[in-house]
Enzyme design. Structure first.
Site, mmCIF file in Angstrom:
data_model
loop_
_atom_site.group_PDB
_atom_site.id
_atom_site.type_symbol
_atom_site.label_atom_id
_atom_site.label_comp_id
_atom_site.label_asym_id
_atom_site.label_seq_id
_atom_site.Cartn_x
_atom_site.Cartn_y
_atom_site.Cartn_z
ATOM 1 N N HIS A 55 14.642 72.341 6.798
ATOM 2 C CA HIS A 55 15.437 73.440 7.340
ATOM 3 C C HIS A 55 16.422 73.840 6.245
ATOM 4 O O HIS A 55 16.849 72.989 5.458
ATOM 5 C CB HIS A 55 16.282 73.004 8.538
ATOM 6 C CG HIS A 55 15.522 72.427 9.687
ATOM 7 N ND1 HIS A 55 15.239 71.095 9.799
ATOM 8 C CD2 HIS A 55 15.039 72.998 10.807
ATOM 9 C CE1 HIS A 55 14.593 70.873 10.932
ATOM 10 N NE2 HIS A 55 14.448 72.011 11.559
ATOM 11 N N ASP A 58 19.254 71.395 6.033
ATOM 12 C CA ASP A 58 18.984 70.012 5.617
ATOM 13 C C ASP A 58 19.343 69.876 4.141
ATOM 14 O O ASP A 58 19.682 68.804 3.664
ATOM 15 C CB ASP A 58 17.495 69.658 5.739
ATOM 16 C CG ASP A 58 16.986 69.690 7.170
ATOM 17 O OD1 ASP A 58 17.802 69.582 8.096
ATOM 18 O OD2 ASP A 58 15.759 69.847 7.338
ATOM 19 N N MET A 89 6.287 73.739 3.461
ATOM 20 C CA MET A 89 6.774 74.403 4.678
ATOM 21 C C MET A 89 8.295 74.438 4.702
ATOM 22 O O MET A 89 8.958 73.491 4.282
ATOM 23 C CB MET A 89 6.235 73.652 5.906
ATOM 24 C CG MET A 89 6.696 74.159 7.250
ATOM 25 S SD MET A 89 8.276 73.475 7.820
ATOM 26 C CE MET A 89 7.727 72.337 9.080
ATOM 27 N N GLU A 182 6.319 77.083 16.907
ATOM 28 C CA GLU A 182 6.230 75.725 17.467
ATOM 29 C C GLU A 182 6.774 75.686 18.890
ATOM 30 O O GLU A 182 7.974 75.806 19.102
ATOM 31 C CB GLU A 182 7.038 74.776 16.567
ATOM 32 C CG GLU A 182 7.025 73.343 17.049
ATOM 33 C CD GLU A 182 7.800 72.404 16.123
ATOM 34 O OE1 GLU A 182 8.056 72.768 14.955
ATOM 35 O OE2 GLU A 182 8.157 71.311 16.578
ATOM 36 N N LYS A 184 7.807 74.092 22.603
ATOM 37 C CA LYS A 184 8.329 72.842 23.180
ATOM 38 C C LYS A 184 8.820 73.172 24.592
ATOM 39 O O LYS A 184 9.427 74.227 24.779
ATOM 40 C CB LYS A 184 9.484 72.326 22.314
ATOM 41 C CG LYS A 184 10.009 70.953 22.724
ATOM 42 C CD LYS A 184 11.108 70.466 21.787
ATOM 43 C CE LYS A 184 11.539 69.063 22.146
ATOM 44 N NZ LYS A 184 12.656 68.567 21.327
ATOM 45 N N GLU A 218 2.950 70.240 18.308
ATOM 46 C CA GLU A 218 3.492 68.892 18.078
ATOM 47 C C GLU A 218 3.060 67.957 19.202
ATOM 48 O O GLU A 218 3.195 68.291 20.381
ATOM 49 C CB GLU A 218 5.025 68.951 17.997
ATOM 50 C CG GLU A 218 5.638 67.562 17.898
ATOM 51 C CD GLU A 218 7.118 67.562 17.568
ATOM 52 O OE1 GLU A 218 7.536 68.365 16.703
ATOM 53 O OE2 GLU A 218 7.852 66.764 18.173
ATOM 54 N N HIS A 221 5.583 67.331 21.992
ATOM 55 C CA HIS A 221 5.955 68.464 22.841
ATOM 56 C C HIS A 221 4.951 68.673 23.966
ATOM 57 O O HIS A 221 5.349 68.918 25.114
ATOM 58 C CB HIS A 221 6.115 69.727 21.996
ATOM 59 C CG HIS A 221 7.219 69.616 20.985
ATOM 60 N ND1 HIS A 221 7.524 70.616 20.101
ATOM 61 C CD2 HIS A 221 8.103 68.613 20.718
ATOM 62 C CE1 HIS A 221 8.527 70.234 19.334
ATOM 63 N NE2 HIS A 221 8.894 69.015 19.683
ATOM 64 N N ASP A 246 2.559 69.124 13.755
ATOM 65 C CA ASP A 246 3.618 68.113 13.745
ATOM 66 C C ASP A 246 3.106 66.861 14.438
ATOM 67 O O ASP A 246 2.856 66.857 15.651
ATOM 68 C CB ASP A 246 4.879 68.628 14.469
ATOM 69 C CG ASP A 246 5.748 69.495 13.569
ATOM 70 O OD1 ASP A 246 5.330 69.769 12.421
ATOM 71 O OD2 ASP A 246 6.850 69.892 14.013
ATOM 72 N N ASP A 256 12.611 63.247 24.599
ATOM 73 C CA ASP A 256 11.985 63.576 23.317
ATOM 74 C C ASP A 256 12.034 62.363 22.383
ATOM 75 O O ASP A 256 13.044 62.118 21.731
ATOM 76 C CB ASP A 256 12.784 64.757 22.733
ATOM 77 C CG ASP A 256 12.166 65.302 21.469
ATOM 78 O OD1 ASP A 256 11.033 64.918 21.138
ATOM 79 O OD2 ASP A 256 12.824 66.127 20.829
ATOM 80 N N ASP A 258 9.900 61.265 19.686
ATOM 81 C CA ASP A 258 9.657 61.397 18.234
ATOM 82 C C ASP A 258 9.285 60.087 17.552
ATOM 83 O O ASP A 258 9.772 59.783 16.459
ATOM 84 C CB ASP A 258 10.903 61.969 17.528
ATOM 85 C CG ASP A 258 11.028 63.470 17.717
ATOM 86 O OD1 ASP A 258 10.027 64.135 18.007
ATOM 87 O OD2 ASP A 258 12.161 63.987 17.551
ATOM 88 N N ASP A 288 6.617 64.744 12.041
ATOM 89 C CA ASP A 288 7.924 65.146 12.577
ATOM 90 C C ASP A 288 8.383 64.056 13.528
ATOM 91 O O ASP A 288 8.323 64.202 14.745
ATOM 92 C CB ASP A 288 7.813 66.495 13.294
ATOM 93 C CG ASP A 288 9.186 67.025 13.682
ATOM 94 O OD1 ASP A 288 10.189 66.411 13.264
ATOM 95 O OD2 ASP A 288 9.258 68.034 14.397
HETATM 96 C C1 GCO Z 1 12.244 69.069 17.693
HETATM 97 C C2 GCO Z 1 11.337 69.898 16.825
HETATM 98 C C3 GCO Z 1 11.871 70.101 15.436
HETATM 99 C C4 GCO Z 1 11.109 71.164 14.678
HETATM 100 C C5 GCO Z 1 11.815 71.478 13.405
HETATM 101 C C6 GCO Z 1 10.999 72.312 12.471
HETATM 102 O O1 GCO Z 1 11.766 68.583 18.711
HETATM 103 O O2 GCO Z 1 13.411 68.903 17.366
HETATM 104 O O3 GCO Z 1 10.084 69.280 16.789
HETATM 105 O O4 GCO Z 1 11.850 68.884 14.750
HETATM 106 O O5 GCO Z 1 9.811 70.753 14.413
HETATM 107 O O6 GCO Z 1 12.988 72.138 13.713
HETATM 108 O O7 GCO Z 1 10.809 73.518 12.963
HETATM 109 MN MN MN Z 2 8.467 69.585 15.460
HETATM 110 MN MN MN Z 3 9.884 67.719 18.333
#
Ligand code: GCO
Ligand code: MN
Ligand code: MN
Length: 388
Positions: A55, A58, A89, A182, A184, A218, A221, A246, A256, A258, A288
């Site tokens: 990002h 970041d 990306m 993307e 979610k 993802e 998600h 992702d 969430d 991850d 991700d």
């Molecule tokens: C989340 C998302 C993010 C995006 C990221 C890139 O659940 O926070 O997956 O990690 O993927 O902002 O666009």
């Molecule tokens: Mn993501």
């Molecule tokens: Mn995510």
């Protein structure tokens, strides 16, 4: 013993925010020290990744001056050159700043919407400078808790206007970006607009230049929504829209999580990797995910190794599945076709319709046929658990 060493051709990437995650959660403070972007690039090179994604913020703090920005970007590019790590990306942080508390492109406030566009254009400039060709849009704050406050149809319209505008900005500057949207379902909003891959695909078809826009599905998600991720990815692939992916892991119906790729839903992830490899998906395999909050630096490195290793183990298992004589025999039996209905493959014609209407079907026979899916699924399990 198979070789699970990651290589550039595997196209494994990590976001700065993934291995750089400091272990903060809604209930607790960070558990580990931040790592500078340059050090993250070095770490990724050491573990054998191919690329780094980011990002805007970041890398460049939101309040950096132009001179500070240029210095930070120069240092980062130098680290990329030194290590060979690429940046395929880029994306925009349109969720952290309080200005975006009620959305960015879909905010009710025209000033917030305009600022979100400006921030994205600048971030696209940055991504282009680093060589990125995929630009991701994750609308983390594009949603609602209070549906009295915002008309969701207006939200859709505003999001469309923003993406249309930014497609033109990319073309005007010859950036060559392909956009990957993307979806979610929730977190951080109670409900996020375009909650699933299917929903996003429907939206993309309404854009001015839908050719340059695809999806970034993802694992976590779709799992949060209780959906079959493989099916979502397959639909995107079949529509020519799988621009990016992702990878992480996640229990159905939870917060969430991850998690490290491969750490939770083993059979689902196996089928996913088998699909990506069989169809020849050649985009990034982007992780991700982030390490458990209990990890310190050395275990974060293990986390990064683990994501890539799990992918390569699944890939090896997929090859084993494809080469297994008994499995292939079963698949051939299941998919047997004596060509009797081949005349339907070229679509509708009056003759085909007449022939079909005159056909007598053995309905009882079709219903009584044994489909050996129990055996097939057990063989899959045996391959996965290494007892075959
Ligand atoms: C989340 C998302 C993010 C995006 C990221 C890139 O659940 O926070 O997956 O990690 O993927 O902002 O666009
Ligand atoms: Mn993501
Ligand atoms: Mn995510």
């Amino acid at each position: 013993m198979a070789d699970y060493t990651p290589k550039p051709e595997h196209k494994f990437t990590f976001g700065l925010w993934t291995v750089g995650n400091i272990g903060r959660d809604p209930f607790g403070e960070p558990t580990r020290d931040p790592i500078s972007p340059v050090d993250i690039v070095r770490m990724l090179a050491e573990v054998g990744a191919w690329g780094v994604n980011l990002h805007d913020n970041d890398l460049v703090p939101i309040d950096a001056t132009a001179a500070e920005r240029d210095q930070i970007v120069a240092d980062f590019k130098w680290a990329m050159d030194e290590t060979g790590i690429v940046c395929p990306m880029a994306t925009t942080n349109l969720f952290a700043d309080p200005a975006f508390k009620d959305g960015a492109f879909t905010s009710n406030d025209p000033a917030v919407r305009a600022y979100a566009l400006q921030k994205t254009m600048r971030s696209m400039d940055l991504g282009a400078e680093l060589g990125a060709k995929i630009y991701v849009f994750w609308g983390g704050r594009e949603g609602a808790e209070c549906d009295s406050a915002k008309n969701p149809a207006e939200g859709v319209k505003r999001f469309r206007e923003a993406i249309n505008f930014l497609c033109e900005y990319s073309k005007d500057n010859d950036y060559g970006y392909r956009f990957a949207l993307e979806p979610k379902p929730n977190e951080p909003r109670s409900d996020i607009y375009f909650p699933t891959v299917g929903s996003m695909l429907g939206f993309i078809a309404t854009l001015d230049d839908s050719e340059m826009v695809g999806v970034n599905p993802e694992v976590a998600h779709e799992h949060m929504a209780g959906l079959n991720f493989l099916h979502a990815v397959a639909q995107a692939w079949e529509a020519g829209k799988l621009f990016h992916i992702d990878l992480n892991d996640q229990m159905f119906g939870r917060y969430d999580q991850d998690f490290r790729f491969g750490s939770m839903m083993i059979k689902q992830n196996f089928h996913l990797v088998r699909f990506l490899e069989d169809v020849g998906y050649d985009g990034s395999r982007h992780f991700d995910a982030h390490a458990y909050r209990s990890s310190q630096y050395e275990d974060v490195v293990e986390f990064a190794h683990g994501c890539m290793r799990s992918y390569l183990v699944f890939k090896e298992k997929a090859a084993q599945f494809n080469a297994d004589g008994e499995i292939q025999e079963l698949l051939a039996e299941i998919n047997a076709d004596d060509g009797r209905y081949a005349y339907l493959n070229s679509g509708y014609s009056r003759a085909a319709a007449d022939q079909l209407k005159a056909t007598e079907f053995d309905r009882a026979g079709m219903g009584a046929r044994n489909l050996p899916y129990e055996r097939l699924d057990q063989l899959t399990f045996d391959v996965l658990l290494g007892v075959r």
